[in-house]
Design a protein around this motif. Structure first.
Motif, short mmCIF file in Angstrom:
data_model
loop_
_atom_site.label_atom_id
_atom_site.label_comp_id
_atom_site.label_asym_id
_atom_site.label_seq_id
_atom_site.Cartn_x
_atom_site.Cartn_y
_atom_site.Cartn_z
N ASP A 285 64.70 44.89 53.68
CA ASP A 285 64.69 44.77 55.14
C ASP A 285 65.26 46.01 55.80
O ASP A 285 64.78 46.44 56.86
CB ASP A 285 65.46 43.51 55.58
N TYR A 286 66.28 46.63 55.16
CA TYR A 286 66.84 47.87 55.71
C TYR A 286 65.82 48.99 55.63
O TYR A 286 65.65 49.77 56.58
CB TYR A 286 68.12 48.25 54.96
N LEU B 151 66.27 44.01 45.79
CA LEU B 151 65.59 42.85 46.35
C LEU B 151 66.59 41.76 46.73
O LEU B 151 67.53 41.50 45.98
CB LEU B 151 64.60 42.29 45.32
N ARG B 152 66.37 41.15 47.88
CA ARG B 152 67.20 40.00 48.28
C ARG B 152 67.04 38.83 47.30
O ARG B 152 67.97 38.04 47.11
CB ARG B 152 66.81 39.55 49.68
N GLY B 153 65.89 38.75 46.67
CA GLY B 153 65.64 37.64 45.77
C GLY B 153 66.45 37.70 44.49
O GLY B 153 66.62 36.68 43.81
N ARG C 183 62.55 48.75 55.60
CA ARG C 183 61.50 48.49 56.59
C ARG C 183 61.92 48.90 58.00
O ARG C 183 61.15 49.50 58.74
CB ARG C 183 61.12 47.02 56.55
N ALA C 184 63.17 48.62 58.33
CA ALA C 184 63.65 48.88 59.69
C ALA C 184 64.02 50.34 59.92
O ALA C 184 64.00 50.81 61.07
CB ALA C 184 64.85 47.99 59.99
N ASN C 185 64.34 51.06 58.86
CA ASN C 185 64.92 52.40 59.05
C ASN C 185 64.17 53.52 58.34
O ASN C 185 64.65 54.66 58.29
CB ASN C 185 66.37 52.40 58.54
N LEU C 186 63.00 53.23 57.80
CA LEU C 186 62.31 54.21 56.97
C LEU C 186 62.05 55.55 57.67
O LEU C 186 62.23 56.61 57.04
CB LEU C 186 61.00 53.63 56.43
N PRO C 187 61.63 55.60 58.91
CA PRO C 187 61.37 56.92 59.53
C PRO C 187 62.59 57.84 59.49
O PRO C 187 62.45 59.04 59.21
CB PRO C 187 60.97 56.57 60.96
N ASN D 49 58.57 42.16 53.70
CA ASN D 49 59.09 43.47 54.11
C ASN D 49 58.31 44.61 53.46
O ASN D 49 58.00 45.61 54.10
CB ASN D 49 60.58 43.58 53.74
N LEU D 50 58.00 44.44 52.20
CA LEU D 50 57.31 45.51 51.47
C LEU D 50 55.87 45.66 51.94
O LEU D 50 55.34 46.78 51.98
CB LEU D 50 57.38 45.23 49.97
N LYS D 51 55.23 44.56 52.28
CA LYS D 51 53.87 44.64 52.83
C LYS D 51 53.85 45.45 54.12
O LYS D 51 52.89 46.16 54.40
CB LYS D 51 53.33 43.23 53.09
N GLN D 52 54.93 45.33 54.90
CA GLN D 52 54.98 45.97 56.21
C GLN D 52 55.59 47.36 56.17
O GLN D 52 55.68 48.03 57.20
CB GLN D 52 55.80 45.09 57.17
#
Length: 623
Positions: free
Chosen positions: A71-72, A92-94, A74-78, A115-118
């Motif tokens: 999730d981090y 992984l959270r899982g 996905r939100a902060n990649l740029p 998250n990984l799909k997005q």
């Protein structure tokens, strides 16, 4: 983490030559390739200097205590992709404990998959899902391994959905160690060979499970066969198996063989060479390529050699906390100046990328790349500088040796200033008392009549508390110097034995060492080693070199008991190029012990960073 530092008892140049001198005749064609690489490294030039340049596909991967969740990312990649890396390792959270015998909940991975799909990777092209190996699983339990296959499939699915290149399998056990044979559940009823066989079977199951979700994936490991240099030399196969069985990662080679058994031709298994953390010169980078590619075959079954050659890759490692002095314990980086620390880091980035087949992983602990917390000054610039030079085909442009030498001198001077050099009176054998019988038993009247020296203390650069005490007795007569050393050992069955014959590299295992200077001088000094198997080594040191043509006649013997091992030595005065000392004669001397369990280095007279520090030897006054 695993130290790759040379043993304290031997100069670095001798340690390296002792490790590599026997390998070039083993595999002729690969040896010629390594020879070419060494020439290229030592000349500082590129092999291809004419025509159109072709970029080599080298990738720098970030990992550390700042490892992010999906999730981090996905939100902060740029923002993350502004850092000078080609990819990262994420969690992984899982869940991440792939070898736990408890099934992971498939539903718990749903947020990770979304998250990984997005996540749209751009700069970070080579990314890995982390899998941790700590586990109390039973290698012989099929139900446990059905669960582990289930867990592996879930994590591999995430890596595939996330368009990663593979998984990062961290074998270091942050918890129960599944790789140890000595502490294995069925150690008393199952032989090491039986454990190797079942572990190989499980390695194959593991890869099949991963590939069922992610065919042809890359498996990045932080170390594989690079971890076993002391076993990657010609020796009797039974001796190699015995030595391996006592090691912390005894079952790891068998697991690797199993992975090779089952891996499809597209799978790559990267040996990340964690030992590169500590390199301070370029040659070890090339030596480890040869170690992994050639000598590693000694721990691979011959029928798998073609697959190993085709699918095992050399990786390299970086450790930012080491170079910039961020670690809790004081290391070389603490003694470098702010200008010197980035130089060490740049040097290691340069040679890591130069020598790796593809991947270099960059590890850190007390900093965070993604939040910019405590990133050392000059750290990012060092990476960019090294990569720019490599891309341009340029040399590094500076010599690291003076930097390392200056830092080590500061370290040693600081430590030495805290040491109290020992002095001891050495009494002559009482009249009428026979010289000790050199049989490894500290029970002669000579020892009863001799006052023991104070117990050994840890080297100043090591943890102060020792798990096993050491004490020595020294006496003499007109013929010889007599020494007895009692090494307390709570676990004699775990003693590490190196070497089979005189002058073999006994310093690669447990040993005791005697160091004696000539009267009135610190150098040259004589050096005697003896291990619990009774294998001896001797040499005479002139400054930093050891003269192995020195061949004295001396007696030695050892005995191993339930909770200790004892050594006895008789060194004739002629072997020390001196006559029997008169009362008042002073000799610089020290007695040292290397205990592989716990990486303990200790000495009678305190030392700074190693055993070969003659200016810190204690003084014996003969009475």
């Amino acid at each position: 983490m695993h130290s790759s530092s040379p043993p304290a008892s031997l100069p670095q140049a001798r340690w390296r030559s002792a490790e590599t001198k026997d390998v070039t005749a083993m595999f002729c064609k690969p040896a010629s390739i390594v020879g070419f690489m060494l020439i290229a490294a030592l000349s500082g030039s590129r092999a291809d200097t004419t025509g159109t340049q072709r970029a080599l596909d080298k990738k720098l991967i970030e990992y550390g205590w700042d490892v992010p969740f999906t999730d981090y990312v996905r939100a902060n990649l740029p923002e993350m992709e502004k850092r000078p890396f080609d990819g990262l390792i994420f969690k992984l959270r899982g869940g991440g404990l792939v070898m736990t015998p408890k099934p992971l909940d498939e539903a718990a991975f749903a947020p990770d998959l979304e998250n990984l799909k997005q996540t749209e990777w751009k700069q970070f092209t080579d990314n890995f899902v982390i899998l941790w190996a700590a586990s109390d699983q039973d290698w012989f339990n099929d139900e446990h391994w059905q669960v582990i296959e289930h867990n592996a499939k879930l994590m591999a699915r995430c890596a595939k959905v996330g368009r990663c290149v593979g998984v990062c399998f961290d074998q270091e056990p942050y918890g129960t160690n599944p790789w140890s044979y000595v502490s294995a559940a069925h150690h008393d009823t199952k032989s090491f060979a039986e454990y190797e066989a079942v572990t190989r079977k499980r390695g194959a199951q593991f890869v099949r499970a991963l590939e069922s979700e992610f065919p042809g994936l890359a498996i990045l490991t932080f170390f594989q066969l690079s971890y076993f240099p002391q076993l990657l030399i010609p020796m009797d196969s039974a001796q190699r198996a015995t030595s391996l069985s006592q090691m912390h990662y005894a079952l790891l080679p068998a697991f690797l063989n199993g992975m090779l058994d089952a891996a499809s031709p597209e799978v790559r298994i990267i040996d990340g060479n964690e030992s590169a953390y500590y390199y301070t010169e370029r040659l070890p980078y090339f030596e480890v390529c040869q170690r992994i590619a050639q000598r590693g075959l000694l721990l691979v079954e011959p029928e798998l050699w073609p697959k190993y050659r085709a699918q095992a890759e050399v990786g390299q490692a970086l450790y930012i906390d080491q170079y910039f002095g961020l670690r809790a314990q004081k290391v070389l980086g603490h003694y470098l100046t702010p200008e010197e620390r980035p130089q060490w880091f740049e040097h290691n980035v340069y040679w890591s990328l130069y020598t790796t087949d593809k991947y270099v992983w960059c590890y850190s602990e007390r900093m965070n790349w993604w939040t910019s917390k405590d990133v050392p000054p000059g750290c990012e610039e060092a990476i960019r500088s090294a990569r720019k030079k490599l891309a341009a085909g340029a040399g590094l442009g500076f010599d690291l040796a003076p930097v390392v030498e200056a830092g080590k001198k500061r370290e040693r001077d600081e430590i030495a200033s805290r040491l109290k050099v020992q002095t001891a009176d050495i009494a002559r054998l009482p009249q009428g008392t026979a010289a000790p019988t050199i049989d490894g038993r500290v029970d002669d009247a000579a020892w009863t009549a001799t006052k023991p020296l104070p117990p050994f203390v840890a080297l100043a650069s090591r943890p102060e508390k020792l798990a096993a005490a050491t004490q020595a007795w020294v006496t003499y007569d007109d013929k010889a110097l007599y020494l007895a050393v009692r090494c307390v050992e709570p676990n004699p069955q775990k003693l590490s034995l190196a070497g089979e014959k005189h002058d073999d590299p006994v310093w690669q295992g447990d040993d005791v060492e005697v160091l004696l200077s000539v009267p009135g001088k610190a150098t040259p000094f004589y050096h005697f080693m003896l291990n619990p198997a009774g294998v001896a080594w001797d040499g005479v040191h002139h400054d930093e070199t050891a003269d192995l043509s020195y061949a004295p006649v001396w007696q030695h013997a050892v005995q191993t008991g339930a909770k200790e091992w004892d050594a006895e030595l008789a060194i004739p005065w002629a072997a020390l190029s001196m006559s029997s000392p008169t009362p008042g004669t002073k000799v610089r001397a020290n007695l040292c012990r290397q205990r592989m369990q716990g990486s303990e280095l200790s000495a009678w007279s305190p030392m700074a960073t190693g055993f070969l520090e003659p200016d810190l030897f204690g003084t014996w006054v003969f009475r």
